[in-house]
Design a protein around this motif. Structure first.
Motif, PDB file in Angstrom:
ATOM      1  N   PRO A 137      66.124  34.675 -40.766  1.00 36.75           N
ATOM      2  CA  PRO A 137      66.294  35.931 -40.032  1.00 36.75           C
ATOM      3  C   PRO A 137      65.004  36.341 -39.336  1.00 36.75           C
ATOM      4  CG  PRO A 137      65.916  36.415 -42.337  1.00 36.75           C
ATOM      5  CD  PRO A 137      65.982  34.903 -42.231  1.00 36.75           C
TER       6      PRO A 137
ATOM      7  N   SER B 269      65.504  41.829 -38.564  1.00 36.69           N
ATOM      8  CA  SER B 269      66.735  41.674 -39.346  1.00 36.69           C
ATOM      9  C   SER B 269      66.452  41.756 -40.839  1.00 36.69           C
ATOM     10  CB  SER B 269      67.408  40.342 -39.017  1.00 36.69           C
ATOM     11  OG  SER B 269      67.862  40.313 -37.684  1.00 36.69           O
ATOM     12  N   ALA B 270      65.357  41.132 -41.271  1.00 36.98           N
ATOM     13  CA  ALA B 270      65.016  41.142 -42.698  1.00 36.98           C
ATOM     14  C   ALA B 270      64.705  42.558 -43.180  1.00 36.98           C
ATOM     15  CB  ALA B 270      63.832  40.212 -42.948  1.00 36.98           C
TER      16      ALA B 270
ATOM     17  N   THR C 120      73.423  46.913 -42.227  1.00 43.18           N
ATOM     18  CA  THR C 120      74.236  45.729 -41.942  1.00 43.18           C
ATOM     19  C   THR C 120      73.624  44.962 -40.782  1.00 43.18           C
ATOM     20  OG1 THR C 120      76.257  46.847 -42.674  1.00 43.18           O
ATOM     21  CG2 THR C 120      76.533  44.913 -41.255  1.00 43.18           C
ATOM     22  N   VAL C 121      73.482  43.653 -40.927  1.00 41.93           N
ATOM     23  CA  VAL C 121      72.861  42.814 -39.901  1.00 41.93           C
ATOM     24  C   VAL C 121      73.854  41.781 -39.385  1.00 41.93           C
ATOM     25  CG1 VAL C 121      71.089  41.085 -39.436  1.00 41.93           C
ATOM     26  CG2 VAL C 121      70.531  43.098 -40.829  1.00 41.93           C
TER      27      VAL C 121
ATOM     28  N   TRP D  26      65.701  45.369 -41.814  1.00 41.47           N
ATOM     29  CA  TRP D  26      66.927  46.173 -41.725  1.00 41.47           C
ATOM     30  C   TRP D  26      67.828  45.912 -42.929  1.00 41.47           C
ATOM     31  CZ3 TRP D  26      67.636  49.674 -37.795  1.00 41.47           C
ATOM     32  CH2 TRP D  26      68.911  50.254 -37.671  1.00 41.47           C
ATOM     33  N   SER D  27      67.981  44.646 -43.261  1.00 45.95           N
ATOM     34  CA  SER D  27      68.814  44.286 -44.405  1.00 45.95           C
ATOM     35  C   SER D  27      68.223  44.798 -45.711  1.00 45.95           C
ATOM     36  CB  SER D  27      68.975  42.764 -44.454  1.00 45.95           C
ATOM     37  OG  SER D  27      69.784  42.373 -45.542  1.00 45.95           O
TER      38      SER D  27
ATOM     39  N   VAL E 112      74.734  49.237 -37.863  1.00 44.80           N
ATOM     40  CA  VAL E 112      74.744  47.789 -37.696  1.00 44.80           C
ATOM     41  C   VAL E 112      73.639  47.382 -36.721  1.00 44.80           C
ATOM     42  CG1 VAL E 112      76.086  45.821 -36.840  1.00 44.80           C
ATOM     43  CG2 VAL E 112      77.213  47.635 -38.153  1.00 44.80           C
TER      44      VAL E 112
ATOM     45  N   GLY F 138      80.332  43.040 -37.532  1.00 43.33           N
ATOM     46  CA  GLY F 138      79.589  43.925 -38.419  1.00 43.33           C
ATOM     47  C   GLY F 138      80.212  45.293 -38.582  1.00 43.33           C
TER      48      GLY F 138
END
Length: 294
Positions: free
Chosen positions: A241, A245-246, A254-255, A248-249, A231, A126
């Motif tokens: 995810p 993670s979802a 960046t995941v 954050w993205s 990241v 990442g």
């Protein structure tokens, strides 16, 4: 493949833990054995409690190549080993037992830690060429200790560690002292809202919390419109995810999925147990297929 490369047969390996039926380690290791042409090599999952571990380790003979160890065995195995490599000793967690035949009745048991390798390799996917000057770790368990070592290797020796209870950080603080790193410990409140600034401003965030434990942080990120700049590696990969993670993205960050750490730490285990370069592409393909099916 040349016959001389296929002459080693019949060795065994396994992943131990409790529970362990969900483990994807068999998928990864079996794919490696197939790609390497290791005829007769076997890898299985054995549900093992802390109380059962001493007898199982004592039963290992030279037909065994090694063990992968997951919770709750990463600490419990240490007294059962003949040698612990320096990194695992400093981290205070062993996730790999390598069986070294000695020619005698009992082989030598060597404990290592490939979680650090897995974390570093996953984060570099990442980060690319970016350096790490600031980092946040969520959680204070065995994986958090490996994370501190990985972040130190990447250049950050004073990360912030967010925990639900400061009273449960003693083991991690001792591990940090052995590593020579100086984390800052702060309380992660139930809503996660108070830490958004720290998360958004970090080069790297590593979530080591159990499945769904970071969901309140994900909700806080989503509702606040936080724009992450770094990241995120969430070591959980089920569901994929994760909510964190979802979020954050969606915020532009960046995941790196937790399955990338799993892949790289398993590849290092294969190298240690077989003495061969791990077939990373074959292992990656098998992992993606297993996750897609799941």
């Amino acid at each position: 493949m040349a016959g001389s490369e296929r002459r080693v047969t019949g060795r065994r390996a396994a992943v131990l833990g409790h529970p362990v039926a969900h483990s994807l380690s068999p998928v990864l290791h079996r794919a490696a054995y197939d790609a390497l042409g290791l005829d007769g090599w076997r890898y299985e999952a054995i549900d093992t409690t802390e109380e059962q571990l001493p007898a199982l380790v004592a039963s290992l003979d030279a037909s065994w190549a090694g063990l992968s160890l997951t919770m709750p065995l990463k600490h419990a195995v240490i007294p059962l080993l003949d040698h612990v490599d320096p990194l695992a000793n400093v981290v205070g967690a062993v996730n790999t037992l390598v069986v070294q035949p000695t020619g005698g009745r009992r082989p030598t048991f060597v404990g290592t830690n490939t979680d650090v390798h897995g974390l570093v390799a996953a984060l570099r996917e990442g980060l690319g060429e970016r350096s790490v000057t600031s980092a946040v770790v969520l959680g204070a368990g065995a994986t958090a200790a490996s994370t501190l070592a990985a972040l130190a290797e990447l250049g950050c020796t004073s990360p912030t560690v967010l925990v639900r209870s400061l009273g449960r950080t003693g083991g991690l603080q001792r591990a940090a002292h052995r590593m020579g790193v100086e984390p800052r410990f702060e309380v992660l409140d139930s809503s996660g809202a108070s830490v958004l600034g720290r998360l958004a401003g970090a080069d790297v965030v590593v979530a080591t919390l159990p499945s769904h434990a970071a969901d309140p942080v994900a909700d806080a990120i989503a509702t606040s419109g936080t724009t992450p700049g770094g990241v995120l590696l969430d070591v959980v990969y089920d569901p994929r995810p994760t909510a964190l993670s979802a979020a954050w993205s969606a915020g532009g960050g960046t995941v790196v999925g937790g399955e990338r750490m799993l892949l790289h730490q398993a590849a290092e285990q294969v190298r240690l147990m077989t003495g061969r370069l791990p077939p990373l592409a074959a292992m990656d393909t098998a992992l993606e297929s297993a996750l897609a099916t799941a």
